[in-house]
Design an enzyme around this catalytic site. Structure first.
Site, short mmCIF file in Angstrom:
data_model
loop_
_atom_site.label_atom_id
_atom_site.label_comp_id
_atom_site.label_asym_id
_atom_site.label_seq_id
_atom_site.Cartn_x
_atom_site.Cartn_y
_atom_site.Cartn_z
CE1 TYR A 1 38.08 32.64 38.07
CE2 TYR A 1 37.83 33.38 35.80
CZ TYR A 1 37.60 33.56 37.14
OH TYR A 1 36.89 34.65 37.58
CE LYS B 1 34.22 32.96 38.36
NZ LYS B 1 33.41 33.48 39.50
CB THR C 1 34.83 42.90 29.35
OG1 THR C 1 35.96 42.72 28.52
CG2 THR C 1 34.79 44.33 29.89
CG LEU D 1 35.96 43.55 35.64
CD1 LEU D 1 35.37 42.76 36.80
CD2 LEU D 1 34.98 44.61 35.15
#
Length: 314
Positions: free
Chosen positions: A137, A141, A165, A167
């Protein structure tokens, strides 16, 4: 952004996208374009091209992504890197080819090295090895960030990348197999309370430290940055403070009203030992988070209670 601008919120059903949509509506934006994944598969280049061709989009909030916690990232790494690479590649490229004014790309603080110094500064990107449990992942990103920066340099686009950060909030994922730690604990403690289970099991030692940002605060930051920031460097979004997973568990226990015990399963992985972001850049631009963790947890639990009948089917 002009109030009459056409704004596309990709991923509007998710935690981040729904918060951005609420923030835009609250600020009086009317021309908001959204599509569910069944209406528009962002992994399909042809569908994305046709969508941008038919809609005169001015701004894009790219919040669509395949996301999940430690379990999901461990079990489905190929899905995470494939789907996220396709989503962001198709949207970013189509946005350029159809002349949108500005795009905001949502990244994640998992892009930073596992053992980077704390708090995490933006310049720590690509300075060390990633956390293995979410490497696929994170690599996707990082590719999205690099793609935005590369389009800015080569084509003069205005694409910005935001690194939130951890969430939580409305429309979070409460599935115990694929969710992040905070919503998973809310559901665990709630179900233990209802069934009078004597203890709740929490993965790991409880010692890793995490920072938690209420999703509506992130949405407010995204709108702020869309208005005021055009730099090519990434921007962290967080509260600038963290707590241990153990402390979080006891806070959620109190919010839910669970009276049993907490047991830490030390055979399960902890993940990154600490993840606190440096928000000096964002504070310097003039934005700070407003929702305290105690207030946010109460709001998140109340939303869970209001939607429990739907969520428990997951």
């Amino acid at each position: 952004m002009d109030k009459n601008a056409v704004i596309y919120v990709a991923g509007h059903k998710g935690l981040v996208g729904s918060a951005i949509l609420r923030a835009l509506q609250k600020q009086g934006y009317k021309n908001l374009v959204v599509r569910t994944s069944s209406e528009l598969d962002l992994r399909n280049k042809e569908q994305v091209d046709q969508f941008f061709e038919r809609n005169q989009i001015d701004y894009v909030f790219l919040a669509a992504a395949k996301v999940g916690g430690i379990v999901a990232n461990n079990v489905y790494p190929a899905d995470f890197i494939r789907d996220n690479l396709m989503i962001q590649t198709h949207v970013i490229d189509a946005a350029y080819r159809h002349g949108i004014k500005k795009l905001l790309f949502l990244g994640s603080t998992c892009i930073y090295p596992k053992f980077a110094e704390q708090p995490l500064k933006e310049e720590y990107l690509l300075t060390g090895a990633l956390e293995p449990t979410n490497e696929a992942y994170a690599v996707a990103k990082i590719a999205g960030i690099t793609m935005c920066q590369s389009y800015n340099r080569q084509y003069g686009t205005k694409y910005i990348s935001v690194m939130p950060t951890n969430l939580y909030g409305e429309n979070d994922n409460f599935d115990l197999h694929t969710s992040h730690v905070l919503p998973a604990l809310i559901r665990k403690f709630h179900e233990a309370k209802i069934s009078s289970t004597p203890y709740v099991e929490v993965w790991g030692t409880g010692t890793p430290r995490r920072e938690f940002l209420y999703a509506d605060d992130l949405a407010d930051a995204c709108l702020f940055l869309m208005h005021s920031y055009e730099g090519n460097e990434i921007v962290n979004v967080g509260v600038g403070d963290d707590i241990t997973i153990g402390e979080l568990a006891y806070k959620i226990k109190d919010v839910v009203g669970y009276t049993g015990q907490i047991q830490f399963d030390t055979s399960k992985p902890d993940g990154t030992p600490r993840k606190l972001v440096d928000v000096t850049k964002l504070h310097g631009l003039g934005w700070r988070a407003e929702t305290s963790l105690d207030v946010g947890l109460t709001k998140a639990y109340q939303w869970f209670l209001s939607n429990e009948k739907v969520l428990v089917r997951v």
